[in-house]
Design a protein around this motif. Structure first.
Motif, PDB file in Angstrom:
ATOM      1  N   TYR A  32       0.817  -1.234   0.000  1.00 24.87           N
ATOM      2  CA  TYR A  32       0.000   0.000   0.000  1.00 24.87           C
ATOM      3  C   TYR A  32       0.841   1.271   0.000  1.00 24.87           C
ATOM      4  O   TYR A  32       0.327   2.367  -0.132  1.00 24.87           O
ATOM      5  CB  TYR A  32      -1.032  -0.009   1.140  1.00 24.87           C
ATOM      6  CG  TYR A  32      -0.470   0.018   2.536  1.00 24.87           C
ATOM      7  CD1 TYR A  32      -0.082   1.211   3.128  1.00 24.87           C
ATOM      8  CD2 TYR A  32      -0.344  -1.147   3.270  1.00 24.87           C
ATOM      9  CE1 TYR A  32       0.433   1.236   4.415  1.00 24.87           C
ATOM     10  CE2 TYR A  32       0.166  -1.132   4.561  1.00 24.87           C
ATOM     11  CZ  TYR A  32       0.563   0.065   5.125  1.00 24.87           C
ATOM     12  OH  TYR A  32       1.072   0.086   6.394  1.00 24.87           O
ATOM     13  N   ARG A  33       2.165   1.111   0.130  1.00 24.38           N
ATOM     14  CA  ARG A  33       3.125   2.211   0.013  1.00 24.38           C
ATOM     15  C   ARG A  33       2.656   3.493   0.728  1.00 24.38           C
ATOM     16  O   ARG A  33       2.667   4.578   0.172  1.00 24.38           O
ATOM     17  CB  ARG A  33       3.436   2.487  -1.469  1.00 24.38           C
ATOM     18  CG  ARG A  33       4.331   1.409  -2.080  1.00 24.38           C
ATOM     19  CD  ARG A  33       4.345   1.463  -3.579  1.00 24.38           C
ATOM     20  NE  ARG A  33       3.266   0.665  -4.121  1.00 24.38           N
ATOM     21  CZ  ARG A  33       2.234   1.111  -4.817  1.00 24.38           C
ATOM     22  NH1 ARG A  33       2.134   2.339  -5.120  1.00 24.38           N
ATOM     23  NH2 ARG A  33       1.309   0.297  -5.254  1.00 24.38           N
ATOM     24  N   ASN A  34       2.242   3.302   1.977  1.00 24.56           N
ATOM     25  CA  ASN A  34       1.842   4.436   2.825  1.00 24.56           C
ATOM     26  C   ASN A  34       0.706   5.284   2.255  1.00 24.56           C
ATOM     27  O   ASN A  34       0.556   6.444   2.632  1.00 24.56           O
ATOM     28  CB  ASN A  34       3.038   5.323   3.171  1.00 24.56           C
ATOM     29  CG  ASN A  34       3.959   4.628   4.153  1.00 24.56           C
ATOM     30  OD1 ASN A  34       3.481   3.916   5.033  1.00 24.56           O
ATOM     31  ND2 ASN A  34       5.253   4.788   3.985  1.00 24.56           N
ATOM     32  N   ASP A  35      -0.103   4.679   1.378  1.00 23.74           N
ATOM     33  CA  ASP A  35      -1.270   5.391   0.858  1.00 23.74           C
ATOM     34  C   ASP A  35      -2.464   5.077   1.774  1.00 23.74           C
ATOM     35  O   ASP A  35      -2.963   3.951   1.776  1.00 23.74           O
ATOM     36  CB  ASP A  35      -1.543   4.938  -0.584  1.00 23.74           C
ATOM     37  CG  ASP A  35      -2.711   5.686  -1.205  1.00 23.74           C
ATOM     38  OD1 ASP A  35      -3.572   6.189  -0.449  1.00 23.74           O
ATOM     39  OD2 ASP A  35      -2.769   5.736  -2.446  1.00 23.74           O
ATOM     40  N   LYS A  37      -5.530   5.733   1.616  1.00 20.92           N
ATOM     41  CA  LYS A  37      -6.766   5.321   0.930  1.00 20.92           C
ATOM     42  C   LYS A  37      -6.723   3.824   0.620  1.00 20.92           C
ATOM     43  O   LYS A  37      -7.708   3.112   0.748  1.00 20.92           O
ATOM     44  CB  LYS A  37      -6.924   6.102  -0.379  1.00 20.92           C
ATOM     45  CG  LYS A  37      -7.481   7.494  -0.187  1.00 20.92           C
ATOM     46  CD  LYS A  37      -8.132   7.988  -1.488  1.00 20.92           C
ATOM     47  CE  LYS A  37      -7.971   9.482  -1.631  1.00 20.92           C
ATOM     48  NZ  LYS A  37      -6.686   9.915  -2.208  1.00 20.92           N
ATOM     49  N   LEU A  38      -5.553   3.350   0.200  1.00 21.38           N
ATOM     50  CA  LEU A  38      -5.422   1.935  -0.145  1.00 21.38           C
ATOM     51  C   LEU A  38      -5.604   1.057   1.091  1.00 21.38           C
ATOM     52  O   LEU A  38      -6.323   0.062   1.065  1.00 21.38           O
ATOM     53  CB  LEU A  38      -4.054   1.660  -0.785  1.00 21.38           C
ATOM     54  CG  LEU A  38      -3.850   2.207  -2.207  1.00 21.38           C
ATOM     55  CD1 LEU A  38      -2.460   1.837  -2.712  1.00 21.38           C
ATOM     56  CD2 LEU A  38      -4.912   1.675  -3.167  1.00 21.38           C
TER      57      LEU A  38
END
Ligand SMILES: CC(C)(COP(=O)(O)OP(=O)(O)OC[C@H]1O[C@@H](n2cnc3c(N)ncnc32)[C@H](O)[C@@H]1OP(=O)(O)O)[C@@H](O)C(=O)NCCC(=O)NCCS
Length: 164
Positions: A32-35, A37-38
Motif C-alpha cells: 500500500y506504500r503508505n497510501d 486510501k489503499l
C-alpha cells in the motif's frame, strides 16, 4: 511462549479481525506504500462481523495461531482450494508460523481430495509463497487497487504417477 494452531471458531472473529488489520498495517507496506486510501479500502471488510460470517461459512476452512491467550495469526481457505487469507502480526513473522498455517491448509485440502491450491498473493507475501512451492500462474491482477500475483501449487507433488 509456544505458538499453537487450531481451527478457528466463531468466538475468534474479533481477534482474527485485529490480526488481519494489524498484519496489513505492519507487514504489507510494500503493497500500500503508505497510501492511507489503499489501506482503508483493504481493511474495510475485515470487521469482526465479516470475520464471523467467514468463519462459520461451511465452505471455508480457517485456522488461528495462538501464543498464550493472544491470537497472532489467521489463515483461511475455500472448499475449492483457494487460499483466501494468510496473515501474521509483525512480532511472529519469520518464525515458521506462516509456513505452519499454510501446511494446515494444505493438509485439510489434500484430505478432501483437492489437487492444487491457488491464490492471489500480495507483493509482500510473494517470496513466502515461492519458498513454499507456489508458482506464478498468470498476469498480475488488481485487488483493492493494488497489484496481486496469481499463484498455484500442485498438492501430492511427491507422488510418482503410474507409467502406462
Ligand atoms: C505471509 C506471511 C503469513 C508469511 O509468514 P512468514 O513469517 O514470512 O513465513 P514463515 O512463518 O514461514 O517464516 C519462516 C521463514 O522466514 C524466513 N525469514 C527469516 N527472516 C527473514 C527475513 N528477514 N526476510 C525474509 N524471510 C525471512 C526464514 O528463512 C523461513 O524461511 P524457510 O521457510 O525457507 O525456512 C507473513 O509474512 C505475513 O503475514 N505477511 C503479511 C500479510 C500478507 O501479505 N499475507 C498474504 C496475503 S495473500
Amino acid at each position: 511462549l509456544q505458538i499453537n494452531l487450531r481451527p478457528a471458531i466463531e468466538h475468534d472473529a474479533p481477534a482474527a479481525s485485529k490480526v488481519l488489520c494489524r498484519s496489513i498495517a505492519e507487514c504489507c507496506t510494500e503493497d500500500y506504500r503508505n497510501d492511507p486510501k489503499l489501506i482503508a479500502a483493504w481493511v474495510q471488510n475485515k470487521t469482526p462481523e465479516t470475520l464471523r460470517g467467514w468463519i462459520v461459512d461451511e465452505s471455508h476452512f480457517s485456522v488461528v495461531a495462538v501464543k498464550g491467550r493472544e491470537a497472532v495469526g489467521f489463515a483461511m481457505s475455500s472448499r475449492s482450494g483457494e487460499v483466501l487469507l494468510c496473515y501474521l502480526i509483525l512480532e511472529v513473522r519469520f518464525t515458521g508460523t506462516g509456513r505452519a498455517m499454510l501446511a494446515a491448509i494444505e493438509h485439510q485440502a489434500s484430505s478432501t481430495g483437492i489437487q492444487s491450491l491457488y491464490l492471489n498473493s500480495t507483493l509482500s507475501a510473494h517470496s513466502f509463497y515461492s519458498r513454499n512451492g507456489f508458482e506464478k500462474s498468470g498476469p498480475t491482477v488488481l485487488s483493492f487497487g493494488m497489484e496481486s500475483i496469481p499463484m498455484t501449487k500442485p498438492l501430492n507433488a511427491g507422488e510418482v504417477p503410474y507409467a502406462i
